[in-house]
Design a protein around this motif. Structure first.
Motif, PDB file in Angstrom:
ATOM      1  N   THR A  21       0.850  -1.186   0.000  1.00  0.00           N
ATOM      2  CA  THR A  21       0.000   0.000   0.000  1.00  0.00           C
ATOM      3  C   THR A  21       0.888   1.238   0.000  1.00  0.00           C
ATOM      4  O   THR A  21       2.110   1.127   0.062  1.00  0.00           O
ATOM      5  CB  THR A  21      -0.905   0.032   1.255  1.00  0.00           C
ATOM      6  OG1 THR A  21      -0.075   0.190   2.409  1.00  0.00           O
ATOM      7  CG2 THR A  21      -1.747  -1.218   1.368  1.00  0.00           C
ATOM      8  N   ALA A  22       0.264   2.406  -0.031  1.00  0.00           N
ATOM      9  CA  ALA A  22       1.012   3.665   0.019  1.00  0.00           C
ATOM     10  C   ALA A  22       1.442   4.001   1.447  1.00  0.00           C
ATOM     11  O   ALA A  22       2.194   4.942   1.660  1.00  0.00           O
ATOM     12  CB  ALA A  22       0.157   4.795  -0.546  1.00  0.00           C
ATOM     13  N   HIS A  23       0.967   3.235   2.424  1.00  0.00           N
ATOM     14  CA  HIS A  23       1.284   3.516   3.824  1.00  0.00           C
ATOM     15  C   HIS A  23       2.686   3.034   4.184  1.00  0.00           C
ATOM     16  O   HIS A  23       3.087   1.936   3.827  1.00  0.00           O
ATOM     17  CB  HIS A  23       0.296   2.816   4.758  1.00  0.00           C
ATOM     18  CG  HIS A  23      -1.019   3.499   4.866  1.00  0.00           C
ATOM     19  ND1 HIS A  23      -1.215   4.618   5.638  1.00  0.00           N
ATOM     20  CD2 HIS A  23      -2.200   3.241   4.297  1.00  0.00           C
ATOM     21  CE1 HIS A  23      -2.463   5.001   5.545  1.00  0.00           C
ATOM     22  NE2 HIS A  23      -3.088   4.179   4.727  1.00  0.00           N
ATOM     23  N   LEU A  35      -5.452  -6.525   7.154  1.00  0.00           N
ATOM     24  CA  LEU A  35      -6.005  -5.179   7.268  1.00  0.00           C
ATOM     25  C   LEU A  35      -6.975  -4.957   6.117  1.00  0.00           C
ATOM     26  O   LEU A  35      -6.819  -5.532   5.038  1.00  0.00           O
ATOM     27  CB  LEU A  35      -4.879  -4.145   7.204  1.00  0.00           C
ATOM     28  CG  LEU A  35      -3.843  -4.228   8.321  1.00  0.00           C
ATOM     29  CD1 LEU A  35      -2.561  -3.521   7.914  1.00  0.00           C
ATOM     30  CD2 LEU A  35      -4.402  -3.636   9.595  1.00  0.00           C
ATOM     31  N   TYR A  36      -7.973  -4.110   6.334  1.00  0.00           N
ATOM     32  CA  TYR A  36      -8.930  -3.797   5.278  1.00  0.00           C
ATOM     33  C   TYR A  36      -8.460  -2.566   4.516  1.00  0.00           C
ATOM     34  O   TYR A  36      -8.291  -1.500   5.097  1.00  0.00           O
ATOM     35  CB  TYR A  36     -10.318  -3.547   5.865  1.00  0.00           C
ATOM     36  CG  TYR A  36     -10.975  -4.812   6.319  1.00  0.00           C
ATOM     37  CD1 TYR A  36     -11.581  -5.662   5.400  1.00  0.00           C
ATOM     38  CD2 TYR A  36     -10.970  -5.180   7.656  1.00  0.00           C
ATOM     39  CE1 TYR A  36     -12.183  -6.847   5.802  1.00  0.00           C
ATOM     40  CE2 TYR A  36     -11.570  -6.360   8.067  1.00  0.00           C
ATOM     41  CZ  TYR A  36     -12.170  -7.176   7.140  1.00  0.00           C
ATOM     42  OH  TYR A  36     -12.760  -8.344   7.544  1.00  0.00           O
ATOM     43  N   ASP A  45      -7.941   1.323   5.177  1.00  0.00           N
ATOM     44  CA  ASP A  45      -9.108   2.169   5.415  1.00  0.00           C
ATOM     45  C   ASP A  45      -9.133   2.653   6.859  1.00  0.00           C
ATOM     46  O   ASP A  45      -9.330   1.876   7.785  1.00  0.00           O
ATOM     47  CB  ASP A  45     -10.390   1.398   5.098  1.00  0.00           C
ATOM     48  CG  ASP A  45     -11.586   2.307   4.936  1.00  0.00           C
ATOM     49  OD1 ASP A  45     -11.600   3.396   5.557  1.00  0.00           O
ATOM     50  OD2 ASP A  45     -12.503   1.946   4.182  1.00  0.00           O
ATOM     51  N   LEU A  46      -8.918   3.955   7.015  1.00  0.00           N
ATOM     52  CA  LEU A  46      -8.985   4.576   8.336  1.00  0.00           C
ATOM     53  C   LEU A  46     -10.111   5.606   8.394  1.00  0.00           C
ATOM     54  O   LEU A  46     -10.190   6.385   9.343  1.00  0.00           O
ATOM     55  CB  LEU A  46      -7.641   5.226   8.693  1.00  0.00           C
ATOM     56  CG  LEU A  46      -6.462   4.267   8.814  1.00  0.00           C
ATOM     57  CD1 LEU A  46      -5.155   5.029   9.021  1.00  0.00           C
ATOM     58  CD2 LEU A  46      -6.677   3.265   9.931  1.00  0.00           C
ATOM     59  N   GLN A  47     -10.985   5.593   7.375  1.00  0.00           N
ATOM     60  CA  GLN A  47     -12.091   6.538   7.318  1.00  0.00           C
ATOM     61  C   GLN A  47     -13.385   5.930   7.857  1.00  0.00           C
ATOM     62  O   GLN A  47     -14.050   6.522   8.684  1.00  0.00           O
ATOM     63  CB  GLN A  47     -12.306   7.030   5.878  1.00  0.00           C
ATOM     64  CG  GLN A  47     -11.091   7.698   5.272  1.00  0.00           C
ATOM     65  CD  GLN A  47     -10.576   8.847   6.112  1.00  0.00           C
ATOM     66  OE1 GLN A  47     -11.333   9.687   6.579  1.00  0.00           O
ATOM     67  NE2 GLN A  47      -9.267   8.882   6.345  1.00  0.00           N
ATOM     68  N   ARG A  53     -11.554   0.871  13.323  1.00  0.00           N
ATOM     69  CA  ARG A  53     -11.360   0.183  14.602  1.00  0.00           C
ATOM     70  C   ARG A  53     -10.630  -1.138  14.410  1.00  0.00           C
ATOM     71  O   ARG A  53      -9.717  -1.475  15.153  1.00  0.00           O
ATOM     72  CB  ARG A  53     -12.711  -0.030  15.287  1.00  0.00           C
ATOM     73  CG  ARG A  53     -12.547  -0.318  16.740  1.00  0.00           C
ATOM     74  CD  ARG A  53     -13.791  -0.098  17.517  1.00  0.00           C
ATOM     75  NE  ARG A  53     -14.754  -1.140  17.208  1.00  0.00           N
ATOM     76  CZ  ARG A  53     -16.046  -1.044  17.418  1.00  0.00           C
ATOM     77  NH1 ARG A  53     -16.547   0.037  17.943  1.00  0.00           N
ATOM     78  NH2 ARG A  53     -16.850  -2.038  17.126  1.00  0.00           N
ATOM     79  N   TRP A  54     -11.007  -1.904  13.381  1.00  0.00           N
ATOM     80  CA  TRP A  54     -10.335  -3.181  13.089  1.00  0.00           C
ATOM     81  C   TRP A  54      -8.871  -2.931  12.719  1.00  0.00           C
ATOM     82  O   TRP A  54      -7.969  -3.567  13.251  1.00  0.00           O
ATOM     83  CB  TRP A  54     -11.044  -3.922  11.956  1.00  0.00           C
ATOM     84  CG  TRP A  54     -10.282  -5.121  11.497  1.00  0.00           C
ATOM     85  CD1 TRP A  54      -9.369  -5.177  10.477  1.00  0.00           C
ATOM     86  CD2 TRP A  54     -10.307  -6.434  12.063  1.00  0.00           C
ATOM     87  NE1 TRP A  54      -8.842  -6.433  10.366  1.00  0.00           N
ATOM     88  CE2 TRP A  54      -9.404  -7.229  11.330  1.00  0.00           C
ATOM     89  CE3 TRP A  54     -11.005  -7.013  13.110  1.00  0.00           C
ATOM     90  CZ2 TRP A  54      -9.188  -8.568  11.610  1.00  0.00           C
ATOM     91  CZ3 TRP A  54     -10.793  -8.357  13.386  1.00  0.00           C
ATOM     92  CH2 TRP A  54      -9.887  -9.111  12.644  1.00  0.00           C
ATOM     93  N   ASN A  55      -8.656  -2.023  11.774  1.00  0.00           N
ATOM     94  CA  ASN A  55      -7.296  -1.780  11.284  1.00  0.00           C
ATOM     95  C   ASN A  55      -6.381  -1.254  12.392  1.00  0.00           C
ATOM     96  O   ASN A  55      -5.230  -1.694  12.510  1.00  0.00           O
ATOM     97  CB  ASN A  55      -7.316  -0.814  10.098  1.00  0.00           C
ATOM     98  CG  ASN A  55      -7.823  -1.479   8.831  1.00  0.00           C
ATOM     99  OD1 ASN A  55      -7.765  -2.696   8.696  1.00  0.00           O
ATOM    100  ND2 ASN A  55      -8.325  -0.682   7.912  1.00  0.00           N
TER     101      ASN A  55
END
Length: 154
Positions: A21-23, A35-36, A45-47, A53-55
């Motif tokens: 990912t870009a992270h 992770l989702y 997805d942190l939005q 919450r999962w991530n």
């Protein structure tokens, strides 16, 4: 080389969700975890509140595992020569230095907070007299080495 291209730099570890990912992780290790990602699969997805919450929970688990690895390294480093131990500890410390992550600082914050946890005072660090808990170590001001005779110093 292939190994060099896949190795994380001190702050360039990447997050993988099947693909990169870009992270970045903000530290010296990669994370591959369930992770989702976003629909584009370029970011985690942190939005969305549920996925966030999962991530973040998975990132906290990764931070806790990093702490286990960090602490275990000190136990295994004790048996070698001084030069080997010093090299091993320098490498281990460089992996676990938490800088900012890109594009979202929440990633490195979750890793760092879980790594340090409630046991910050039990964090082991190398000192002039050996490996000690951070709470027991002095860091004298530069040029003032009088304190070095009164306990372990960095």
């Amino acid at each position: 080389s292939l190994v060099g291209a896949a190795s994380p730099s001190r702050v360039g570890g990447r997050i993988f969700v099947g693909l990169s990912t870009a992270h970045t992780t903000g530290c010296g290790f990669h994370i591959a975890a369930p992770l989702y990602p976003t629909v584009e699969r370029e970011r985690i997805d942190l939005q969305d509140s549920t996925l966030r919450r999962w991530n973040l929970g998975m990132l906290h688990a990764a931070g806790a595992l990093a702490r286990v690895f960090y602490d275990g390294g000190f136990d295994s480093a004790r048996g070698g020569s001084t030069k080997q131990v010093t090299a091993s500890l320098k490498t281990r410390l460089s992996w676990h230095g938490f800088g900012p992550s890109v594009p979202d600082s929440a990633v490195s914050e979750a890793l760092r907070d879980s790594f340090l946890g409630d046991e910050m005072n039990s964090l082991k660090i190398p000192t002039a007299t050996g490996i000690e808990k951070a709470a027991n170590v002095l860091m004298p001001p530069e040029g003032l080495d009088l304190l070095s005779n009164h306990g372990p110093c960095v």
